[in-house]
Design a protein around this motif. Structure first.
Motif, PDB file in Angstrom:
ATOM      1  N   ALA A 293      14.434  75.687  52.580  1.00 51.65           N
ATOM      2  CA  ALA A 293      15.712  75.531  51.896  1.00 51.65           C
ATOM      3  C   ALA A 293      15.676  74.268  51.048  1.00 51.65           C
ATOM      4  N   LEU A 294      16.387  74.286  49.942  1.00 53.77           N
ATOM      5  CA  LEU A 294      16.373  73.164  49.013  1.00 53.77           C
ATOM      6  C   LEU A 294      16.834  71.870  49.673  1.00 53.77           C
ATOM      7  N   GLU A 295      17.912  71.947  50.451  1.00 50.29           N
ATOM      8  CA  GLU A 295      18.422  70.725  51.065  1.00 50.29           C
ATOM      9  C   GLU A 295      17.533  70.206  52.177  1.00 50.29           C
ATOM     10  N   GLY A 296      16.574  71.031  52.631  1.00 50.34           N
ATOM     11  CA  GLY A 296      15.661  70.585  53.691  1.00 50.34           C
ATOM     12  C   GLY A 296      14.333  70.137  53.152  1.00 50.34           C
TER      13      GLY A 296
ATOM     14  N   MET B 266      28.819  76.312  62.246  1.00 48.90           N
ATOM     15  CA  MET B 266      27.482  75.966  61.782  1.00 48.90           C
ATOM     16  C   MET B 266      27.156  76.772  60.524  1.00 48.90           C
ATOM     17  N   ALA B 267      26.575  76.102  59.531  1.00 49.22           N
ATOM     18  CA  ALA B 267      26.267  76.757  58.256  1.00 49.22           C
ATOM     19  C   ALA B 267      25.249  77.871  58.455  1.00 49.22           C
ATOM     20  N   ASP B 268      25.383  78.890  57.613  1.00 45.20           N
ATOM     21  CA  ASP B 268      24.428  80.000  57.624  1.00 45.20           C
ATOM     22  C   ASP B 268      23.057  79.482  57.195  1.00 45.20           C
ATOM     23  N   GLN B 269      22.049  79.659  58.026  1.00 50.99           N
ATOM     24  CA  GLN B 269      20.737  79.076  57.758  1.00 50.99           C
ATOM     25  C   GLN B 269      19.740  80.130  57.289  1.00 50.99           C
ATOM     26  N   MET B 270      18.808  79.670  56.467  1.00 55.47           N
ATOM     27  CA  MET B 270      17.725  80.514  55.997  1.00 55.47           C
ATOM     28  C   MET B 270      16.839  80.908  57.175  1.00 55.47           C
ATOM     29  N   GLN B 271      16.426  82.179  57.199  1.00 54.85           N
ATOM     30  CA  GLN B 271      15.554  82.665  58.271  1.00 54.85           C
ATOM     31  C   GLN B 271      14.452  83.537  57.676  1.00 54.85           C
ATOM     32  N   TRP B 272      13.343  83.623  58.419  1.00 47.80           N
ATOM     33  CA  TRP B 272      12.150  84.314  57.928  1.00 47.80           C
ATOM     34  C   TRP B 272      11.461  84.957  59.119  1.00 47.80           C
ATOM     35  N   ALA B 273      10.987  86.175  58.971  1.00 45.51           N
ATOM     36  CA  ALA B 273      10.293  86.858  60.065  1.00 45.51           C
ATOM     37  C   ALA B 273       9.162  87.702  59.499  1.00 45.51           C
ATOM     38  N   ASN B 274       8.116  87.872  60.302  1.00 39.53           N
ATOM     39  CA  ASN B 274       7.010  88.741  59.907  1.00 39.53           C
ATOM     40  C   ASN B 274       6.520  89.528  61.103  1.00 39.53           C
ATOM     41  N   ALA B 275       6.074  90.752  60.838  1.00 40.26           N
ATOM     42  CA  ALA B 275       5.450  91.579  61.879  1.00 40.26           C
ATOM     43  C   ALA B 275       4.256  92.309  61.278  1.00 40.26           C
ATOM     44  N   LEU B 276       3.161  92.346  62.031  1.00 42.57           N
ATOM     45  CA  LEU B 276       1.926  93.019  61.631  1.00 42.57           C
ATOM     46  C   LEU B 276       1.605  94.097  62.652  1.00 42.57           C
ATOM     47  N   SER B 277       1.253  95.286  62.174  1.00 43.52           N
ATOM     48  CA  SER B 277       0.870  96.380  63.064  1.00 43.52           C
ATOM     49  C   SER B 277      -0.477  96.956  62.644  1.00 43.52           C
ATOM     50  N   ASN B 278      -1.280  97.317  63.618  1.00 42.23           N
ATOM     51  CA  ASN B 278      -2.547  98.007  63.340  1.00 42.23           C
ATOM     52  C   ASN B 278      -2.539  99.423  63.892  1.00 42.23           C
ATOM     53  N   ARG B 279      -1.336  99.985  64.052  1.00 41.21           N
ATOM     54  CA  ARG B 279      -1.242 101.380  64.503  1.00 41.21           C
ATOM     55  C   ARG B 279      -1.895 102.293  63.465  1.00 41.21           C
TER      56      ARG B 279
ATOM     57  N   VAL C 174       3.342  94.820  36.848  1.00 39.20           N
ATOM     58  CA  VAL C 174       3.637  93.709  37.752  1.00 39.20           C
ATOM     59  C   VAL C 174       4.990  93.941  38.399  1.00 39.20           C
ATOM     60  N   ALA C 175       5.022  93.902  39.733  1.00 39.68           N
ATOM     61  CA  ALA C 175       6.270  93.910  40.496  1.00 39.68           C
ATOM     62  C   ALA C 175       6.543  92.475  40.908  1.00 39.68           C
ATOM     63  N   GLY C 176       7.719  91.963  40.562  1.00 33.19           N
ATOM     64  CA  GLY C 176       8.010  90.567  40.855  1.00 33.19           C
ATOM     65  C   GLY C 176       9.410  90.354  41.359  1.00 33.19           C
ATOM     66  N   VAL C 177       9.638  89.148  41.867  1.00 36.50           N
ATOM     67  CA  VAL C 177      10.976  88.741  42.267  1.00 36.50           C
ATOM     68  C   VAL C 177      11.149  87.276  41.896  1.00 36.50           C
ATOM     69  N   ALA C 178      12.324  86.962  41.355  1.00 37.94           N
ATOM     70  CA  ALA C 178      12.690  85.582  41.040  1.00 37.94           C
ATOM     71  C   ALA C 178      13.720  85.120  42.073  1.00 37.94           C
ATOM     72  N   LEU C 179      13.443  83.976  42.682  1.00 40.80           N
ATOM     73  CA  LEU C 179      14.321  83.403  43.701  1.00 40.80           C
ATOM     74  C   LEU C 179      14.872  82.088  43.170  1.00 40.80           C
ATOM     75  N   SER C 180      16.175  81.983  43.040  1.00 39.36           N
ATOM     76  CA  SER C 180      16.755  80.749  42.506  1.00 39.36           C
ATOM     77  C   SER C 180      17.971  80.350  43.337  1.00 39.36           C
ATOM     78  N   GLY C 181      18.205  79.050  43.370  1.00 41.86           N
ATOM     79  CA  GLY C 181      19.296  78.517  44.178  1.00 41.86           C
ATOM     80  C   GLY C 181      18.764  77.640  45.285  1.00 41.86           C
ATOM     81  N   ASN C 182      19.211  77.919  46.500  1.00 41.57           N
ATOM     82  CA  ASN C 182      18.885  77.080  47.654  1.00 41.57           C
ATOM     83  C   ASN C 182      17.511  77.423  48.232  1.00 41.57           C
ATOM     84  N   ILE C 183      16.466  77.245  47.424  1.00 46.80           N
ATOM     85  CA  ILE C 183      15.123  77.605  47.891  1.00 46.80           C
ATOM     86  C   ILE C 183      14.069  76.799  47.149  1.00 46.80           C
ATOM     87  N   VAL C 184      13.008  76.461  47.871  1.00 43.29           N
ATOM     88  CA  VAL C 184      11.849  75.782  47.303  1.00 43.29           C
ATOM     89  C   VAL C 184      10.600  76.516  47.774  1.00 43.29           C
ATOM     90  N   LEU C 185       9.663  76.756  46.861  1.00 43.60           N
ATOM     91  CA  LEU C 185       8.336  77.259  47.222  1.00 43.60           C
ATOM     92  C   LEU C 185       7.319  76.151  46.956  1.00 43.60           C
TER      93      LEU C 185
END
Length: 405
Positions: free
Chosen positions: A400-403, A1-14, A192-203
């Motif tokens: 992902a771009l193909e999705g 199975m192809a390596d798939q894009m994944q995303w996770a988030n966690a929020l803490s109020n400690r 400005v702190a930035g990041v450029a994402l290119s390739g298999n990705i759509v925003l």
């Protein structure tokens, strides 16, 4: 199975920064279950005195090749129970981790003096950012005290990278105004702190400006920089007073403190409706001459319409845009994560209840990890051009771009 894009988030109020870092890292890493390629962190202004400790604490527990983020007056993320929350005016830390196979991730940091002139060639902007035009990059930006240059930067990116999407926000802080930008292993106070994402990705974006139009569109028949001198060859203040006189009592009261200008984005669209405008503040009026100053440049021939903002208008605007997005993307399950950039003027102070925008988002896009912060200004596209907004909620939805059919 192809390596798939994944995303996770966690929020803490400690209330302890050490405990909060441990909490979000453990939960986000466990949820991701794959090597993290990108980390995005947002820290509450309640931790202002501890901004300098955040990156060293994260480095002890987290191995991620690209890490950036900023401070915010409120923080958005996913709690231990799986709920999305907006934590305002209290200690909070949000960590997003993304596994992005097939994506080139290029972080960059800019100061105002780095920017080319606006009449420079696209090559100068491409050299500045360090990312080729193809494949089309997607940009995420976090800005500090860079107000004079941020509009030029957004215009330059649109110019040099046609078809790209740029989202983000201006870092916010406590009443003392101290903010923080995080870029790799360094803390900054401006730029400005930035990041450029290119390739298999759509925003994909949802930009909810939260206003409703009143009256009819007018045409600027005379203007000077950001000052409207004539509307339909009439004195602007007279036009506005006549409009307000025609409103019902509720809207008349609202116009005393929540009146805005909407600049039409499409010169050729005949019938303008809600969402066709770039919302700008009214900065002042000249009682003697009747001119109106706004927070943007105007030109003769431009169409505009007065707008009102309240909780009901903001809620309806966001819901209309979410419904439209859902209709256009029936396969919304292919979205893997999202970022939210909301104005400090929204949230509980606008709606009278917590978590409004984020929970409305989750109602239409189920179970998508969402992280974000409350900004001093929000960055997002309207009608194909990128702007710095106010009182807006901007959502960036990643897939992902193909999705992305």
């Amino acid at each position: 199975m192809a390596d798939q894009m994944q995303w996770a988030n966690a929020l803490s109020n400690r209330p302890s920064l050490e405990a909060a870092v441990t909490d979000v890292v453990e939960r986000a890493v466990k949820s991701l279950a794959a090597p993290a390629d990108l980390g995005i962190v947002f820290i509450s202004s309640a931790f202002t005195s501890e901004y300098s400790r955040l990156l060293p604490l994260l480095a002890e527990k987290l191995n991620v090749p690209v890490l950036l983020g900023c401070s915010g007056g409120g923080i958005v993320g996913t709690t231990l129970g799986g709920e999305t929350q907006e934590l305002e005016a209290e200690p909070a830390l949000s960590l997003t981790l993304a596994h992005l196979p097939g994506v080139n991730i290029h972080p960059f940091y800019l100061e105002a003096d780095d920017l080319p002139d606006l009449d420079s060639s696209p090559d100068n902007w491409v050299n500045l950012i360090g990312v080729p035009v193809t494949p089309t990059p997607q940009f995420i930006l976090f800005s500090g005290s860079f107000a004079s240059g941020i509009a030029d930067l957004l215009q330059g990116l649109d110019f040099a990278y046609p078809g790209s999407v740029t989202i983000g926000g201006q870092a916010s802080g406590n009443s003392g105004g101290r903010i923080a930008l995080f870029h790799q292993n360094r803390l900054y106070r401006e730029g400005v702190a930035g990041v450029a994402l290119s390739g298999n990705i759509v925003l994909e974006t949802i930009v909810a400006q939260g206003c409703r139009p009143i009256g009819q569109p007018f045409q600027v028949t005379k203007g000077d920089r950001n000052i409207i001198l004539e509307l339909d060859e009439q004195v602007p203040l007279v036009v506005l007073r006549n409009l307000i006189a025609s409103l019902d009592e509720e809207d008349k009261n609202l116009a005393q403190h929540s009146l805005f200008i909407g600049l039409a984005m499409d010169e050729f669209k005949m019938s303008l409706q809600q969402g066709d405008f770039l919302i700008r503040q009214i900065l002042g009026v000249d009682p003697s001459g009747g001119a109106i100053a706004i927070g943007d440049y105007v030109r003769s021939g431009q169409r505009l319409q007065f707008h009102l903002r309240d909780a009901k208008a903001s809620a309806e605007d966001l819901e209309i845009l979410l419904q439209r997005y859902q209709l256009q993307h029936q396969s919304s399950a292919s979205a893997i994560g999202a970022l939210m950039f909301a104005c400090l003027g929204r949230g509980e102070s606008l709606y009278g209840e917590a978590n409004f925008d984020s929970q409305l988002f989750q109602r239409y896009l189920h179970n998508i990890p969402l992280g974000g912060f409350f900004c001093g200004g929000e960055i997002g596209p309207v009608s194909g051009s990128t702007f710095l907004h106010g009182y807006t909620s901007v959502f960036g939805i990643c897939r992902a771009l193909e999705g992305s059919n």
